[in-house]
Design a protein around this motif. Structure first.
Motif, PDB file in Angstrom:
ATOM      1  N   VAL A   1      -5.140  -9.619  -2.452  1.00 55.24           N
ATOM      2  CA  VAL A   1      -6.204 -10.378  -1.787  1.00 55.24           C
ATOM      3  C   VAL A   1      -6.507 -11.647  -2.574  1.00 55.24           C
ATOM      4  O   VAL A   1      -6.702 -12.725  -2.006  1.00 55.24           O
ATOM      5  N   ALA A   2      -6.510 -11.520  -3.913  1.00 58.84           N
ATOM      6  CA  ALA A   2      -6.760 -12.705  -4.731  1.00 58.84           C
ATOM      7  C   ALA A   2      -5.687 -13.752  -4.480  1.00 58.84           C
ATOM      8  O   ALA A   2      -5.974 -14.958  -4.381  1.00 58.84           O
TER       9      ALA A   2
ATOM     10  N   GLY B   1      -4.165   0.407  -6.028  1.00 56.68           N
ATOM     11  CA  GLY B   1      -5.455  -0.281  -5.865  1.00 56.68           C
ATOM     12  C   GLY B   1      -5.451  -1.658  -6.503  1.00 56.68           C
ATOM     13  O   GLY B   1      -5.698  -2.662  -5.824  1.00 56.68           O
ATOM     14  N   PRO B   2      -5.132  -1.757  -7.803  1.00 56.95           N
ATOM     15  CA  PRO B   2      -5.116  -3.079  -8.429  1.00 56.95           C
ATOM     16  C   PRO B   2      -4.148  -4.033  -7.755  1.00 56.95           C
ATOM     17  O   PRO B   2      -4.436  -5.226  -7.633  1.00 56.95           O
ATOM     18  N   SER B   3      -2.974  -3.520  -7.292  1.00 58.15           N
ATOM     19  CA  SER B   3      -2.052  -4.474  -6.686  1.00 58.15           C
ATOM     20  C   SER B   3      -2.610  -4.985  -5.360  1.00 58.15           C
ATOM     21  O   SER B   3      -2.380  -6.142  -4.996  1.00 58.15           O
TER      22      SER B   3
ATOM     23  N   LEU C   1     -10.447  -4.207   1.641  1.00 67.20           N
ATOM     24  CA  LEU C   1      -9.812  -5.483   1.326  1.00 67.20           C
ATOM     25  C   LEU C   1      -9.377  -6.207   2.591  1.00 67.20           C
ATOM     26  O   LEU C   1      -9.479  -7.434   2.686  1.00 67.20           O
TER      27      LEU C   1
ATOM     28  N   VAL D   1      -5.854  -5.450  -4.775  1.00 68.92           N
ATOM     29  CA  VAL D   1      -6.860  -6.446  -5.168  1.00 68.92           C
ATOM     30  C   VAL D   1      -6.172  -7.751  -5.553  1.00 68.92           C
ATOM     31  O   VAL D   1      -6.567  -8.846  -5.133  1.00 68.92           O
TER      32      VAL D   1
ATOM     33  N   GLU E   1      -8.040   4.773  -2.072  1.00 70.32           N
ATOM     34  CA  GLU E   1      -7.042   3.727  -1.837  1.00 70.32           C
ATOM     35  C   GLU E   1      -6.998   3.364  -0.364  1.00 70.32           C
ATOM     36  O   GLU E   1      -6.948   2.193   0.004  1.00 70.32           O
TER      37      GLU E   1
ATOM     38  N   GLY F   1     -10.199   1.689   0.377  1.00 77.98           N
ATOM     39  CA  GLY F   1     -10.199   0.431  -0.362  1.00 77.98           C
ATOM     40  C   GLY F   1      -9.319  -0.595   0.325  1.00 77.98           C
ATOM     41  O   GLY F   1      -9.653  -1.788   0.382  1.00 77.98           O
TER      42      GLY F   1
ATOM     43  N   ALA G   1     -18.259 -11.024  -0.878  1.00 77.09           N
ATOM     44  CA  ALA G   1     -18.057  -9.976  -1.886  1.00 77.09           C
ATOM     45  C   ALA G   1     -19.388  -9.374  -2.296  1.00 77.09           C
ATOM     46  O   ALA G   1     -19.497  -8.154  -2.480  1.00 77.09           O
TER      47      ALA G   1
ATOM     48  N   TYR H   1       0.809  -1.217   0.000  1.00 78.22           N
ATOM     49  CA  TYR H   1       0.000   0.000   0.000  1.00 78.22           C
ATOM     50  C   TYR H   1       0.841   1.265   0.000  1.00 78.22           C
ATOM     51  O   TYR H   1       0.446   2.261  -0.584  1.00 78.22           O
TER      52      TYR H   1
END
Lengths: 222, 706, 319
Positions: free
Chosen positions: A107-108, A100-102, C303, A104, C296, C299, B458, A27
């Motif tokens: 978490v994946a 943000g994408p990193s 998460l 997500v 962020e 977010g 989700a 982050y």
């Protein structure tokens, strides 16, 4: 051993703390804060190792903890900071993939780690399973950090996280020999030196630590 | 108080002492009721009205006659539905003197259809009342309106697939005629065309879905279908076809592209019905098909596609509602969101039922039913408000409205109730159903399997995000339309609407408050519908004035909350009044020291007020860019240039490039192939049709030999 | 006796909250000032400010509607009811069956929307800006909060706050990674919901960076006093909520009598003092972030909360 028992809970919490710090590493935008988080992760790793030593009655793990603390919570962050100061590097993280994408993706990856570890380790003790899941998550997040950051120092940090995850997995298993730990620590020290020299070299030749500049010189990009 | 209420015995409605045996028992015990006769009379009355509207169309009083008749019929529907829910209707139905010879049309009402008929009656009454007070539109809008109502009611009253599909198509075609009513405008023609295409798609999916259910015996009555639930590939095909067919009509993502175009194109009272009632009829068909006719033995994973589609609809609709700049389009997008929430509830009910979690299935189904009703009512209200505003202030564009609360206080009050319900604020109706839905989503992890668990978590997050986005959209709508200063001279001259229109606004507004305060009573009323959806043992997740959920029960009692809020208001008033001087002083706007607008701008400088695009900016950047390909461009003149700076912002719904464009390309390709057929000789043409005939006969022979 | 105790503690709780809210703000400000090397105003200063504002006659803009006058009361009432549902020194209070976490979120949404509408009422640029940002932030905070609630609901089987604290107090759950993650997420949400640094600066004087304050620019007199009071209530609410869920110890049963209540009060005061100190340290150590980095931040909280729930699925699957 299951939830509600202190030994298990503390070990679990420490593992979770390391995972949380992996996310903090992903982050953060400022390199200084990243190094702080890395140091904290090292310290928690040391605590986890010491706690496992206490639980398993394995005194050699105390030594592991001591080494981990000395190297990861004190020395390496100190060295990285020195590097940062000496070269006055860009203080902002340069990302290949947005924050943000990193997150997500992170978490994946954790979900993936859980899905992979749980069926494989069916039948072993709950603590081993969950610690393994956490450790694998930390490893994967470290790799993610290495590939999503352009800055060489951050790639080194990613490598360190990866290695932290490996050690977390190792100390969770009863009877881990100290030799492995020492060799891994030495390996990381060496890698750090390599990284430092690497950074130093790039700095001298191209006046930046952004590895994407290498691509130009290797002919991958015009 | 709470601990005692959940595990306690059957949760029976206080109004239905005789309906202890649930759906099946009621089916056998009650005599044919006058209820169905009344329903048939109402249907016939509507058809007669439509027929009368054709010759009478140009008469000045024709609108009064048609809409007055529709009002009576709609009130009749509501009364019939209420009677059916309270005492139970005649389940063996009423034979109508038409239909195909092998299966005469038979209408009937069970709990599920009565519940949706109640919704239809209430929204239809409000819409008709509004149309009564509204200046009449073109005469061509008169005949389709009663037919539209009749089609929806017929869909609900059908007890066989034939009648249901007939009613469904009548509804689609009549509403198409209404969407196309204002066909002078290019965008309305486009909307009507797209709408017709999606209606055809819905029909093309629903007909085979019912055909598969009917099986080879061709039993088209619902009773026969229930007796032989589909299995294997047929079940899966019914699931897919039903979801696509009903979803296309309900506006479920990714089949929603028509909805934000078609709903605003129709006259406001029709938009209100389309959003409030028609999408719900499509959801009724979905629930009837998947939860009732396919039998109770379908597996848990059936809920997953509904869960996914519902969650994405909720998110996308709510986000688009924050970016749209036309009041009615905004409301249409909010409809997509709410349809998504209802489908989420239905999907959860399917999943819970498949996992043998009866009480949770009832909870989820109750959430879906309650939200369908609540949304129907408050969305009708909001569309009628949009109509009143468009009529009074001359525009639907948010950037041309503003400050209407001063000129239209009643409309503004009704709009505030509707917007607060749409923003799911306690203690209004939207929050009650949202609460139930979130509770069932929070229990979604009990279905088992970590995949479904993470999916449910989700979905819960997406539903909460959709609720927060809907709140943002409603603040934006109300704030831009009713607050601030007028943004156009026409808007500054707005006047309050007529008495009938005000009544038409206050009716759904009052219902919204009422439904918000007594959701538990309403749910006990829905118990027969719940039994249809989740099995005869289902009990409404309500006790007394409390909505309850979970094993260690969580409860929500809106009446107490409302009373406490009033008490807190009184306390605040008391605390403040003791110290504070009673008067207020009026002065020019402070606005951090900005000066007053110049005198040549009597309505204030519109540029110093927030615009629709400006209020949307944070969400457009935060969520619109990744999800809707939102873009902004700024064209700034260089120093010295005299042209104005231009700022443009827009977005593109992913359904366009991902679904519509490929479909159009496919159509073109097929058309090119089909064009080649025109060059064939007569002999080849004949042989082609001959081959088709022989092929079909061979298929028939093969099917009969199996 | 039980019922009487429940009612009595509830009334005392409301009075305590009304009295404590300005103090919480005052203490936090004072601690921050001390940490930055200033003497700082007395912790009682917010109370004096409120009194001063109440006695002034409000000035409304010429085109202000009834929204400007009614919204402060609506927001205050919603906040007051919300805080009345969060246990402080006693548990099992009269409103305990009502204290649902989703309802709590709903009541806070009422207050937020009242504030946003008041900000848009006179049609000024800053009011609209603040309202749009506030509503946008909530689109990230609400799902994160719901996922935290999911974690609690899985562990306690309910969303009722009183039952959740009862379950957590019994300690049978032990230390959970999920709870730790949910706790971090809750802290982030609390920071955002209360417009604290790094999301918003409660002491800012620059309109363009304002979120919360931008909506109050036109409020004055008793209206401003009500807004200030309710933002203090909201801060107290969030701190009390975090204390009640994550440190559920020390609260007295409602029927236990005044001595136990006093002990519960002392425990609650200690918890709140510690949280104020933590907030002051955090705010002093960190800088405000750019507005478009807030998604962020929230977010990440979202998460983390999802991760908490996922890990919980794993461990409940094992147990």
């Amino acid at each position: 051993m299951t939830f509600g028992q202190l030994p298990y809970d503390v070990a679990h919490l420490l593992g979770g703390g390391m995972l949380l710090l992996s996310f903090v590493l992903l982050y953060q935008r400022r390199i200084g804060a990243v190094i702080n988080a890395l140091a904290l992760q090292g310290a928690i790793l040391a605590l986890a190792a010491a706690w496992q030593g206490f639980m398993q009655g394995a005194p050699q793990l105390y030594l592991t903890a001591l080494i981990a603390f000395g190297a990861k919570a004190v020395l390496i962050p100190f060295a990285l900071r020195a590097l940062l100061r000496r070269f006055d590097l860009h203080r902002n993280v340069e990302t290949a993939l947005g924050i943000g994408p990193s997150l997500v993706a992170g978490v994946a990856l954790v979900a993936l780690a859980i899905l992979v570890v749980l069926p494989i380790t069916a039948g072993s003790k709950a603590i081993a399973r969950e610690d393994l899941a956490l450790a694998l998550s930390v490893v994967l997040l470290g790799m993610l950090m290495m590939i999503t950051r352009r800055n060489a120092i951050l790639q080194v940090v990613g490598l360190m996280t990866l290695e932290n995850g490996l050690i977390l997995a190792a100390v969770g298993v009863a009877g881990m020999p100290l030799v492995v730990e020492l060799s891994t620590a030495a390996l990381v020290m060496m890698l750090l030196v390599v990284g430092g020299v690497f950074v130093f070299q790039i700095r001298e030749r191209f006046d930046t630590v952004d590895t994407s500049f290498l691509e130009i010189h290797r002919g991958e990009r015009p | 108080m709470l601990r005692a209420c959940f595990p306690a015995g059957p949760c029976r409605s206080p109004f239905a002492p005789r309906r202890a045996g649930g759906y099946t028992a009621a089916r056998d015990s009650l005599p044919p009721a006058p209820v169905l006769t009344a329903l048939a009379l109402c249907l016939g009355f509507l058809v007669l009205l439509a027929a009368a509207a054709v010759p009478l169309g140009r008469h000045p009083r024709a609108g009064l006659l048609v809409h007055g008749g529709c009002l009576i019929a709609a009130l009749g529907f509501a009364g019939i539905a209420l009677a059916a829910l309270l005492v139970g209707a005649a389940p063996e139905g009423l034979l109508l003197p038409f239909g195909p010879p092998w299966a005469a049309a038979r209408i009937g009402l069970d709990g599920l259809s009565a519940w949706f008929l109640l919704l239809l009656g209430l929204t239809g009454a409000a819409a008709s009342l509004f149309a009564l007070g509204h200046p009449p539109g073109p005469p061509r809008t008169l005949p389709p309106f009663p037919l539209f109502l009749a089609g929806m009611a017929l869909t609900l009253a059908a007890t066989d697939a034939f009648l249901l599909l007939g009613g469904f198509e009548l509804m689609s075609l009549a509403s198409w005629a209404l969407v196309a009513a204002d066909h002078e405008k290019e965008e309305n023609r486009k909307a009507a065309r797209l709408y017709l295409i999606f209606a055809l798609l819905a029909a093309a999916c629903l007909v085979p879905a019912f055909g598969l259910l009917a099986g080879r015996a061709g039993a088209i009555t619902f009773d026969a279908m229930r007796a032989a639930p589909p299995e294997g590939w047929r079940a899966a095909a019914v699931l897919v076809l039903g979801l696509v067919g009903a979803g296309a009509k309900a506006g479920l993502v990714p089949l929603h592209a028509w909805l934000p175009l078609a709903h605003p194109a129709a006259p406001s009272h029709v938009s209100a019905l389309m959003s409030g009632a028609m999408t719900k009829i499509a959801l009724y068909v979905l629930a009837r098909l998947l939860l009732d006719l396919c039998g109770a033995a379908q597996p848990s994973w059936w809920g997953v596609p509904l869960l996914v589609a519902g969650a994405f609809s909720a998110l996308l609709g709510a986000l688009r509602a924050n970016l749209e700049e036309d009041a009615k389009t905004l409301l249409a997008c909010s409809t997509i969101e709410n349809v998504g929430l209802v489908v989420l509830g239905l999907g959860l009910a399917l999943a819970f039922r498949g996992a043998d979690l009866g009480p949770l299935a009832a909870l989820a189904a109750g959430a879906a039913l309650l939200h369908a009703l609540n949304h129907g009512v408050f969305k009708t209200l909001l569309f009628l408000v949009a109509g009143a505003v468009a009529h009074s202030a001359g525009s639907r564009r948010l950037d041309r409205l503003g400050g209407l609360i001063h000129a239209m206080p009643v409309t503004a009050g009704a709009a505030l109730v509707g917007a607060a319900a749409a923003a799911s604020l306690p203690p209004l109706s939207g929050f009650a159903s949202e609460w139930l839905l979130l509770q069932s989503l929070l229990a979604g992890w009990r279905v088992g399997g970590i995949g479904v668990q993470v999916l449910a978590a989700a979905a819960a997050a997406l539903a909460a995000m959709a609720a927060a986005l809907a709140a943002a959209a409603m603040v934006r709508l109300f704030g831009l339309v009713f607050l601030g200063r007028p943004r156009s001279p026409r808007g500054a001259g707005a006047r309050e609407v007529s008495a009938a229109e005000r009544a038409a606004l206050l009716l759904p507004a009052g219902l919204t408050v009422l439904f918000g305060l007594f959701p538990a009573t309403l749910l006990s009323l829905a118990a027969p519908a719940l039994q249809v959806l989740t099995g005869p043992a289902a009990q409404a997740p309500a006790r007394g004035l409390w909505l309850v959920a979970g094993e260690a029960p969580s409860g929500y009692a809106p009446l107490f909350i409302a009373l406490l809020l009033v008490l807190a208001l009184a306390l605040a008033w008391f605390l403040v009044r003791r110290r504070s001087p009673a008067t207020t002083q009026r002065g020019p706007v402070w606005n951090c020291g900005f000066i007053d607008p110049p005198t040549h701008l009597p309505f204030g400088d519109p540029l110093t007020q927030p615009t629709a695009g400006g209020i949307a900016q944070p969400l457009r950047r935060m969520l619109g860019q990744p999800l809707l390909r939102a873009r902004e461009s700024l064209d700034m003149p260089r120093p010295g240039e005299t042209r104005p700076a231009r700022y443009a912002a827009g977005f593109e719904d992913p359904a366009g490039p991902l679904l519509l464009a490929p479909a159009a390309r496919l159509r073109d390709r097929i058309a090119v192939q089909a064009e080649k057929l025109r060059d064939l000789t007569i002999r080849r043409c004949l042989s082609l049709s001959f081959a088709t005939l022989v092929g079909l006969l061979a298929l028939l022979a093969w099917l009969e030999s199996r | 006796m039980e019922g009487l105790g429940a009612l009595l503690t509830q009334l005392l709780h409301i009075a305590l909250m009304l009295a404590a809210a300005p103090l919480v703000v005052g203490v936090t400000r004072w601690l921050k000032a001390r940490m930055m090397g200033r003497r700082g105003a007395s912790p009682l200063q917010p109370l004096r400010d409120l009194d001063k504002l109440l006695r002034k006659r409000p000035v409304l803009a010429e085109n202000a509607s009834i929204v400007s006058e009614a919204a402060p009361y609506a927001g205050f009432a919603a906040c007051l009811l919300a805080i009345a549902l969060v246990p402080s020194f006693a548990r099992g209070m009269a409103f305990a069956p009502l204290s649902d976490l989703i309802l709590l979120a709903g009541l806070l949404a009422v207050a937020r929307i009242a504030l946003a509408l008041a900000g848009m009422d006179v049609g000024t640029a800053f009011g609209g800006l603040g309202a749009a940002r506030e509503m946008s932030f909530s689109a990230f905070a609400e799902p994160a909060l719901l996922l935290c609630v999911l974690t609690f609901a899985i562990l306690a089987g309910t969303t009722n706050l009183d039952l959740i604290t009862a379950t957590f107090r019994e300690g049978a759950l032990g230390l959970r990674v999920s709870l730790a993650l949910a706790g971090v997420a809750m802290l982030a949400i609390a920071v955002a919901e209360n417009a604290r640094i790094p999301v918003d600066n409660p002491a800012t004087h620059l309109e363009l960076t304002m979120v919360h304050e931008a909506m109050l620019l036109e409020a004055s007199g008793r209206h401003l006093a009500l807004w200030e009071y309710q933002s203090a209530l909201r801060l107290t609410l969030w701190l009390a909520l975090i204390a009640a869920i994550f440190v559920p110890f020390g609260a007295a049963p409602a029927g236990s009598g005044p001595i136990a209540w006093t002990l519960g009060l002392v425990a609650w005061a200690l918890k709140m003092g510690a949280l104020c100190l933590a907030l002051a340290v955090f705010e002093s150590a960190i800088a405000k972030m750019r507005v478009f980095r807030v998604p962020e931040f929230l977010g990440a909280a979202l998460l983390l909360a999802l991760l908490a729930a996922a890990l919980l699925f794993v461990s409940t699957g094992l147990a």
